[in-house]
Design a protein around this motif. Structure first.
Motif, PDB file in Angstrom:
ATOM      1  N   GLY A 188       0.812  -1.580  -0.415  1.00  0.00           N
ATOM      2  CA  GLY A 188       0.304   0.049  -0.050  1.00  0.00           C
ATOM      3  C   GLY A 188       0.592   1.748   0.014  1.00  0.00           C
ATOM      4  O   GLY A 188       0.489   2.530  -0.718  1.00  0.00           O
ATOM      5  N   ARG A 189       1.684   1.147   0.701  1.00  0.00           N
ATOM      6  CA  ARG A 189       2.737   2.150   1.167  1.00  0.00           C
ATOM      7  C   ARG A 189       3.916   2.851  -0.734  1.00  0.00           C
ATOM      8  O   ARG A 189       3.620   3.437  -0.524  1.00  0.00           O
ATOM      9  CB  ARG A 189       3.424   2.526   1.678  1.00  0.00           C
ATOM     10  CG  ARG A 189       2.986   2.850   3.161  1.00  0.00           C
ATOM     11  CD  ARG A 189       3.491   2.925   4.347  1.00  0.00           C
ATOM     12  NE  ARG A 189       4.853   1.869   5.078  1.00  0.00           N
ATOM     13  CZ  ARG A 189       5.274   0.931   5.314  1.00  0.00           C
ATOM     14  NH1 ARG A 189       3.975   0.932   5.892  1.00  0.00           N
ATOM     15  NH2 ARG A 189       5.940   0.344   5.977  1.00  0.00           N
ATOM     16  N   LEU A 190       3.768   1.154  -1.165  1.00  0.00           N
ATOM     17  CA  LEU A 190       4.476   1.363  -2.298  1.00  0.00           C
ATOM     18  C   LEU A 190       4.099   1.613  -3.158  1.00  0.00           C
ATOM     19  O   LEU A 190       4.228   2.837  -3.942  1.00  0.00           O
ATOM     20  CB  LEU A 190       5.640   0.009  -3.044  1.00  0.00           C
ATOM     21  CG  LEU A 190       6.040  -0.299  -3.506  1.00  0.00           C
ATOM     22  CD1 LEU A 190       7.441   0.899  -3.778  1.00  0.00           C
ATOM     23  CD2 LEU A 190       6.482  -1.544  -4.032  1.00  0.00           C
ATOM     24  N   SER A 191       2.401   1.627  -3.720  1.00  0.00           N
ATOM     25  CA  SER A 191       1.780   2.763  -4.429  1.00  0.00           C
ATOM     26  C   SER A 191       1.760   4.097  -4.428  1.00  0.00           C
ATOM     27  O   SER A 191       1.295   4.531  -5.155  1.00  0.00           O
ATOM     28  CB  SER A 191       0.186   1.372  -4.036  1.00  0.00           C
ATOM     29  OG  SER A 191      -0.022   3.098  -3.065  1.00  0.00           O
ATOM     30  N   THR A 192       1.829   4.606  -3.121  1.00  0.00           N
ATOM     31  CA  THR A 192       2.150   5.549  -2.949  1.00  0.00           C
ATOM     32  C   THR A 192       3.424   6.044  -3.993  1.00  0.00           C
ATOM     33  O   THR A 192       3.708   7.434  -3.337  1.00  0.00           O
ATOM     34  CB  THR A 192       2.057   6.957  -1.745  1.00  0.00           C
ATOM     35  OG1 THR A 192       3.355   5.806  -0.768  1.00  0.00           O
ATOM     36  CG2 THR A 192       0.347   5.689  -1.604  1.00  0.00           C
TER      37      THR A 192
END
Length: 480
Positions: A188-192
């Motif tokens: 999820g953080r990587l998607s940002t």
């Protein structure tokens, strides 16, 4: 006397454990919980814990790990901004992709994609890539789950084994679920952070898919002082080059993923570190467990086999990224700021973002190749020597792909390719001599066996037809 009044608090607790680990459905009896106060246990807290654990146990998959938690966690983080993609962003990036495709066709013979590139939200990127992240991380998740089960089995006293006979499956589920939730948080953080589908180097997008995330593209270009249209053209060219390569070399995607999973299967959890953490773990304060998982504290030092596997993977990723760099550089010569953008991309790729670093700690794998500049220099030398078509033909089959030795010594690779282009016989090496000797020995053995068989059969026939028991008469009749 009411049922349960003659039981001690220890008996009540054991009965609750049997209900939990036996997977019995239904609510936990509050009156039964209230009698746990004799053990110094807060009944309200125990009721909440029991419900959560019993629910997890009841819904646990028979085999493997349920990744629903990872997906929910990743999408929760990815969709927090609630922003979609505007019509203007779709139009601008669509035009960038169209022009980039024309430029790219001048820089490579790898054919165009068969489906149009996409613009993705962060949640859309999670949906598209999570199956690959699960495949890459599952060996580590299973290793953690197995370690928890083994730790429980080793620490439970013999007299309690019957009571917690179902705990092994529960602990395996809990361990796998904890890891899955942590992976979801990291993805999820990587998607940002990611700007495009191929931004992390690994083939996480479906084969032949190219995509840019407009929101992250805006964050990437902020404060660089470079026009958005030039940034869009450069990044669209890189993304198309990456997607084209994996669509053209269909074997390449499986080759990369299998090397990653082979590396991950060699990971074993540090059981001492896990037991130490479990001994002081406070369920109401799960932050320490999350930090341990994300920091890689539970993963021991790599073995020699893993180090060798990681070196092979890094060389493969360096070859891929180096080719993409060279092709993108050649295709974007018309961009005034191409050189500046290239340096920005290189620095960003070398450092990586926080989420990418967390992913490396979580699965023990760094996805940024360290030999990227050397690989790019090799591809430039090959292009200068045999041209674009000769260079790109090296991706046609796995056995044509350059090796790590070719990255170290591009001149030797260039010499072989030039000799092949002239039609010269390839230069012999020790392996060729050894193979010839092996084939020659096999041929000699086959000839000797044939001669022995022929002599035996011939003598028997001659003696039989001539009437001479010795069968030595050379003038005797021979079978036709």
């Amino acid at each position: 006397m009411a049922d349960g009044e003659d039981r001690s608090p220890e008996d009540e607790f054991q009965e609750l454990m049997r209900q939990l680990f036996g997977g019995q459905p239904g609510a936990i009896d509050p009156e039964q919980l209230s009698r746990l106060s004799g053990l110094g246990i807060d009944p309200a807290m125990m009721q909440q814990v029991m419900r959560h654990l019993q629910g997890a146990f009841a819904n646990a998959p028979a085999e493997g790990i349920s990744w629903d938690m990872a997906k929910r966690q990743a999408l929760h983080i990815a969709n927090q901004d609630g922003m979609g993609i505007t019509t203007g962003e779709r139009t601008d990036l669509g035009e960038a992709f169209s022009l980039a495709a024309l430029w790219l066709s001048e820089a490579t013979t790898v054919p165009e994609l068969t489906q149009p590139p996409r613009t993705l939200t962060r949640g859309g990127w999670v949906e598209a890539t999570l199956p690959v992240w699960q495949e890459l991380a599952e060996p580590v998740a299973l290793s953690i789950a197995d370690a928890l089960t083994a730790a429980l089995d080793a620490q439970v006293p013999e007299e309690m084994r019957a009571m917690v006979q179902g705990a092994g499956r529960l602990m395996r589920t809990v361990g796998g679920s904890l890891f899955a939730a942590q992976l979801g948080a990291v993805v999820g953080r990587l998607s940002t952070e990611v700007v495009s589908g191929g931004d992390v180097g690994l083939p996480v997008m479906p084969a032949g898919d190219a995509a840019i995330l407009p929101q992250n593209f805006a964050d990437f270009g902020r404060d660089l002082g470079i026009a958005d249209d030039q940034l869009a053209l450069y990044l669209a060219t890189r993304e198309l080059a990456h997607a084209r390569l994996f669509r053209h070399a269909r074997w390449l995607r499986l080759h990369v993923i299998s090397q990653v999973t082979d590396f991950a299967r060699g990971i074993h959890v540090d059981t001492e570190a896990l037991e130490d953490l479990a001994s002081r773990f406070d369920p109401s304060q799960p932050e320490e467990l999350r930090q341990a998982l994300e920091s890689g504290a539970l993963l021991p030092q790599r073995s020699e086999a893993q180090t060798a596997a990681l070196a092979r993977l890094e060389n493969l990723l360096a070859l891929i990224e180096g080719w993409v760099d060279v092709v993108t550089e050649a295709a974007t010569t018309r961009l005034p700021e191409a050189h500046r953008i290239t340096e920005v991309v290189r620095r960003r790729r070398a450092v990586g973002g926080p989420a990418e670093q967390a992913l490396g700690s979580l699965v023990g794998l760094e996805v940024r190749p360290r030999r990227l500049r050397e690989a790019a220099a090799m591809w430039r030398a090959v292009t200068d020597a045999v041209g674009i078509a000769g260079r790109d033909a090296l991706w046609d089959y796995p056995d044509l792909m350059p090796s790590s030795e070719d990255i170290d010594d591009p001149a030797a690779l260039v010499a072989r390719l030039q000799a092949h282009a002239r039609g010269d016989e390839p230069q012999r090496d020790a392996m060729d001599d050894a193979l010839d000797a092996l084939l020659s020995q096999a041929a000699d053995d086959a000839s000797a066996d044939s001669a022995d068989s022929g002599d035996s059969g011939g003598s028997g026939s001659a003696g039989e037809d001539s009437g001479d028991p010795s069968g030595d008469d050379p003038a005797g009749p021979r079978p036709v």
